[in-house]
Scaffold this active site. Structure first.
Site, PDB file in Angstrom:
ATOM      1  N   TYR A 145     -16.551  -2.608  -6.812  1.00 19.23           N
ATOM      2  CA  TYR A 145     -16.926  -1.183  -6.274  1.00 19.23           C
ATOM      3  C   TYR A 145     -18.380  -1.087  -6.077  1.00 19.23           C
ATOM      4  O   TYR A 145     -18.993  -0.217  -5.427  1.00 19.23           O
ATOM      5  CB  TYR A 145     -16.129  -0.114  -6.719  1.00 19.23           C
ATOM      6  CG  TYR A 145     -14.789  -0.064  -6.492  1.00 19.23           C
ATOM      7  CD1 TYR A 145     -14.113  -0.997  -5.819  1.00 19.23           C
ATOM      8  CD2 TYR A 145     -13.996   1.025  -6.819  1.00 19.23           C
ATOM      9  CE1 TYR A 145     -12.720  -0.887  -5.499  1.00 19.23           C
ATOM     10  CE2 TYR A 145     -12.415   1.069  -6.737  1.00 19.23           C
ATOM     11  CZ  TYR A 145     -11.935   0.060  -6.012  1.00 19.23           C
ATOM     12  OH  TYR A 145     -10.506   0.218  -5.645  1.00 19.23           O
ATOM     13  N   LYS A 194      -6.963 -10.933 -13.816  1.00 19.81           N
ATOM     14  CA  LYS A 194      -6.255 -11.872 -12.746  1.00 19.81           C
ATOM     15  C   LYS A 194      -7.015 -13.148 -13.159  1.00 19.81           C
ATOM     16  O   LYS A 194      -7.777 -13.852 -12.284  1.00 19.81           O
ATOM     17  CB  LYS A 194      -6.678 -11.233 -11.498  1.00 19.81           C
ATOM     18  CG  LYS A 194      -6.202 -12.018 -10.417  1.00 19.81           C
ATOM     19  CD  LYS A 194      -4.339 -12.079 -10.288  1.00 19.81           C
ATOM     20  CE  LYS A 194      -3.956 -13.173  -9.376  1.00 19.81           C
ATOM     21  NZ  LYS A 194      -2.473 -13.229  -9.285  1.00 19.81           N
ATOM     22  N   ASP A 226      -0.661  -8.726 -11.520  1.00 25.05           N
ATOM     23  CA  ASP A 226       0.448  -8.996 -10.672  1.00 25.05           C
ATOM     24  C   ASP A 226       1.780  -8.572 -11.598  1.00 25.05           C
ATOM     25  O   ASP A 226       2.789  -7.778 -11.095  1.00 25.05           O
ATOM     26  CB  ASP A 226       0.720  -9.678  -9.874  1.00 25.05           C
ATOM     27  CG  ASP A 226      -0.047 -11.222 -10.221  1.00 25.05           C
ATOM     28  OD1 ASP A 226      -0.323 -11.180 -11.289  1.00 25.05           O
ATOM     29  OD2 ASP A 226       0.052 -12.536  -9.454  1.00 25.05           O
ATOM     30  N   ASP A 251      -7.848   1.193 -10.322  1.00 19.02           N
ATOM     31  CA  ASP A 251      -7.675   1.878  -9.210  1.00 19.02           C
ATOM     32  C   ASP A 251      -6.173   2.075  -8.619  1.00 19.02           C
ATOM     33  O   ASP A 251      -5.392   2.793  -8.530  1.00 19.02           O
ATOM     34  CB  ASP A 251      -8.627   1.913  -8.335  1.00 19.02           C
ATOM     35  CG  ASP A 251      -8.784   2.804  -6.983  1.00 19.02           C
ATOM     36  OD1 ASP A 251      -8.133   3.761  -7.048  1.00 19.02           O
ATOM     37  OD2 ASP A 251      -9.653   2.393  -6.052  1.00 19.02           O
ATOM     38  N   ASP A 255      -2.693   4.677  -9.341  1.00 19.51           N
ATOM     39  CA  ASP A 255      -1.871   5.222  -8.513  1.00 19.51           C
ATOM     40  C   ASP A 255      -0.400   4.814  -8.403  1.00 19.51           C
ATOM     41  O   ASP A 255       0.420   5.578  -8.329  1.00 19.51           O
ATOM     42  CB  ASP A 255      -2.305   4.909  -6.985  1.00 19.51           C
ATOM     43  CG  ASP A 255      -3.133   5.980  -6.615  1.00 19.51           C
ATOM     44  OD1 ASP A 255      -4.060   6.333  -7.149  1.00 19.51           O
ATOM     45  OD2 ASP A 255      -3.444   6.174  -5.206  1.00 19.51           O
TER      46      ASP A 255
HETATM   47  P1  NAI Z   1      -4.272  10.985  -1.778  1.00 19.58           P
HETATM   48  O1  NAI Z   1      -4.039  10.682  -3.419  1.00 19.58           O
HETATM   49  O2  NAI Z   1      -4.955  11.943  -1.362  1.00 19.58           O
HETATM   50  O3  NAI Z   1      -2.717  11.249  -1.434  1.00 19.58           O
HETATM   51  C1  NAI Z   1      -1.838  10.346  -1.391  1.00 19.58           C
HETATM   52  C2  NAI Z   1      -0.272  11.139  -1.456  1.00 19.58           C
HETATM   53  O4  NAI Z   1      -0.199  11.704  -2.654  1.00 19.58           O
HETATM   54  C3  NAI Z   1      -0.100  12.134  -0.203  1.00 19.58           C
HETATM   55  O5  NAI Z   1       0.912  11.993   0.219  1.00 19.58           O
HETATM   56  C4  NAI Z   1      -0.426  13.205  -0.992  1.00 19.58           C
HETATM   57  O6  NAI Z   1       0.143  14.402  -0.234  1.00 19.58           O
HETATM   58  C5  NAI Z   1      -0.026  13.219  -2.225  1.00 19.58           C
HETATM   59  N1  NAI Z   1      -0.473  13.824  -3.544  1.00 19.58           N
HETATM   60  C6  NAI Z   1      -1.954  13.624  -4.048  1.00 19.58           C
HETATM   61  N2  NAI Z   1      -2.023  14.489  -4.802  1.00 19.58           N
HETATM   62  C7  NAI Z   1      -1.068  15.507  -5.049  1.00 19.58           C
HETATM   63  C8  NAI Z   1      -0.917  16.478  -5.458  1.00 19.58           C
HETATM   64  N3  NAI Z   1      -1.702  16.950  -6.473  1.00 19.58           N
HETATM   65  N4  NAI Z   1       0.352  17.408  -5.539  1.00 19.58           N
HETATM   66  C9  NAI Z   1       1.198  16.883  -4.487  1.00 19.58           C
HETATM   67  N5  NAI Z   1       0.808  15.682  -3.830  1.00 19.58           N
HETATM   68  C10 NAI Z   1      -0.194  14.963  -3.917  1.00 19.58           C
HETATM   69  O7  NAI Z   1      -4.723   9.593  -0.991  1.00 19.58           O
HETATM   70  P2  NAI Z   1      -4.903   9.673   0.704  1.00 19.58           P
HETATM   71  O8  NAI Z   1      -4.283  10.390   1.593  1.00 19.58           O
HETATM   72  O9  NAI Z   1      -5.036   8.118   0.878  1.00 19.58           O
HETATM   73  O10 NAI Z   1      -6.512   9.916   0.386  1.00 19.58           O
HETATM   74  C11 NAI Z   1      -6.906  11.163   1.083  1.00 19.58           C
HETATM   75  C12 NAI Z   1      -8.570  11.308   0.998  1.00 19.58           C
HETATM   76  O11 NAI Z   1      -8.687  11.279  -0.448  1.00 19.58           O
HETATM   77  C13 NAI Z   1      -9.380  10.161   1.621  1.00 19.58           C
HETATM   78  O12 NAI Z   1     -10.303  10.925   2.379  1.00 19.58           O
HETATM   79  C14 NAI Z   1      -9.423   9.358   0.237  1.00 19.58           C
HETATM   80  O13 NAI Z   1     -10.670   8.813   0.813  1.00 19.58           O
HETATM   81  C15 NAI Z   1      -9.983  10.491  -0.741  1.00 19.58           C
HETATM   82  N6  NAI Z   1      -9.668   9.844  -2.134  1.00 19.58           N
HETATM   83  C16 NAI Z   1     -10.502  10.485  -2.963  1.00 19.58           C
HETATM   84  C17 NAI Z   1     -10.294  10.546  -4.434  1.00 19.58           C
HETATM   85  C18 NAI Z   1     -11.389  11.120  -5.208  1.00 19.58           C
HETATM   86  O14 NAI Z   1     -11.764  12.206  -4.998  1.00 19.58           O
HETATM   87  N7  NAI Z   1     -11.503  10.685  -6.518  1.00 19.58           N
HETATM   88  C19 NAI Z   1      -9.702   9.423  -4.808  1.00 19.58           C
HETATM   89  C20 NAI Z   1      -8.786   8.715  -3.762  1.00 19.58           C
HETATM   90  C21 NAI Z   1      -8.700   9.096  -2.479  1.00 19.58           C
HETATM   91 MG    MG Z   2      -7.792   5.862  -6.564  1.00 20.09          MG
END
Ligand code: NAI
Ligand code: MG
Length: 366
Positions: A145, A194, A226, A251, A255
């Site tokens: 990253y 890995k 894996d 990361d 998840d």
């Molecule tokens: P996401 O982690 O936001 O969501 C994945 C799934 O989990 C979705 O269906 C969401 O509704 C569910 N979810 C996540 N947190 C939840 C909660 N507290 N309660 C209920 N359901 C929950 O991943 P996604 O959709 O791939 O990314 C959305 C945005 O977030 C993107 O712009 C991504 O780049 C960003 N992102 C930011 C991070 C950070 O701020 N550290 C980490 C990962 C992604």
């Molecule tokens: Mg993440």
């Protein structure tokens, strides 16, 4: 205790889950007689639209002057993200610079599901058994990253490269944190890598193997990533203990761990640096459910518990929050992400109601 806390609400569900976390913070503050000064600052995609930068200079100053930073998730849905130039998108323009600025190399991501709450998991209760209790420790400021990102010519033989580098010191310091944690918890350490393919992983394993010699009391096992992904679903409790992971593998596996225990909304985290730390929910901004008051605030409230424990050295305050969170679940209350029709005993509640119940439990406990 008197402390200044920077609050970065972020995007999507960020402001909703931060609001509940701040409520709980206030309840603990009053109960234990602390004084926290909260300084809100813009951070993320909305900050880019409002201020021209996802991590504006004034936010940097607020963070520099804070004792701890409390950060909500950032980012928008993919199509909206395309309106932001790549270098100003929240990951590259805000999160990575935040991590780099404070050198927050050790990311604690507890994966906890007591046996009593096994029904949250999509995995059969007999496999969950007595429960899952894994502390994933992810290296957060090295590896792919943070390596050079090269894109080849726009036409002809196009290509892209991401460089992955780990220095001995980068590996040593996070491994030392993980072994110390395993000593504290009297548990084993699983080193994930890995090494059969990647040079950085071979080196990672060599350095961690070496450090393990200094901790004869910690049962030590090394696992290919894996296989670890497979074990995490097949028999997660087998991995109870500390799992040490490099940045990208961590990361992904954290998840996956959220999926194993039932929701990403159950994944809090703390990002610890030598001088300054920040706490954040381990997930993204969940644009699919933003603004509906249905997100699970556990991840953000749990991050406040981690702040008390890891950043302010106040373990009793942390325990107070964990007890309240699990008490709410044990009464059958869940947010929509954890709701299952088969469980008649469950009562689905809003983000706000969940935060209110946690506060009530904290106030009621003597
Ligand atoms: P996401 O982690 O936001 O969501 C994945 C799934 O989990 C979705 O269906 C969401 O509704 C569910 N979810 C996540 N947190 C939840 C909660 N507290 N309660 C209920 N359901 C929950 O991943 P996604 O959709 O791939 O990314 C959305 C945005 O977030 C993107 O712009 C991504 O780049 C960003 N992102 C930011 C991070 C950070 O701020 N550290 C980490 C990962 C992604
Ligand atoms: Mg993440």
């Amino acid at each position: 205790m008197e402390k200044t806390l920077a609050i970065l609400e972020g995007d999507g569900i960020g402001p909703e889950i931060i609001r509940e976390a701040v409520k709980v913070l206030g309840a603990v503050e009053r109960k234990y007689g602390h004084r926290f000064t909260l300084q809100y600052a813009p951070f993320g995609a909305q900050a880019y639209f409002d201020e021209g930068s996802p991590f504006p200079e004034k936010t940097r100053e607020t963070c520099d002057n804070a004792d701890v930073i409390i950060k909500g998730p950032v980012g928008l849905a993919l199509e909206e993200m395309n309106r932001i130039p790549p270098e100003h998108r929240p990951e590259i323009g805000a999160i990575l610079p935040l991590r780099k600025r404070y050198d927050t190399f050790a990311n604690f991501r507890p994966v906890r599901l007591p046996g009593k709450l096994a029904h949250f998991s999509p995995i059969r209760p007999e496999i969950i058994g007595e429960g899952i209790d894994i502390l994933m420790i992810r290296e957060l400021v090295g590896g792919i990253y943070f390596g050079a990102k090269i894109e080849g010519p726009a036409t002809g033989m196009r290509y892209a490269t991401d460089e992955c580098t780990y220095s001995q010191e980068q590996i040593r310091r996070v491994a030392a944190v993980a072994f110390e944690e395993a000593v504290k918890r009297s548990c084993g350490l699983f080193n994930i890598h890995k090494a059969n393919v990647l040079a950085t992983s071979r080196f990672w394993k060599e350095v961690v193997d070496d450090i393990s010699q200094a901790y004869p009391q910690v049962p030590y096992q090394s696992l290919l990533v894996d296989n670890a992904a497979y074990q995490l679903v097949r028999n997660p409790a087998r991995l109870n203990g500390v799992m040490l992971l490099e940045n990208m593998q961590g990361d992904i596996l954290t998840d996956q761990a959220g999926g194993v225990i039932g929701s990403l909304g159950l994944m809090p985290s703390a990002c610890i640096g030598p001088k300054k730390s920040y706490v954040e929910a381990a997930h993204g901004s969940a644009p699919d459910i933003a603004g509906k008051n249905i997100a699970n605030p556990y991840s953000m409230i749990g991050s406040i518990a981690l702040m008390f424990d890891r950043c302010l050295n106040l373990p009793d305050e942390a325990e107070e929050i964990w007890l309240a969170l699990f008490a709410v679940f044990e009464q059958g209350y869940v947010t929509q992400d954890l709701a299952q029709d088969v469980h008649a005993r469950q009562k689905t509640i809003s983000t706000t109601a969940f935060g209110d119940l946690v506060v009530e439990h904290i106030q009621a406990r003597s």
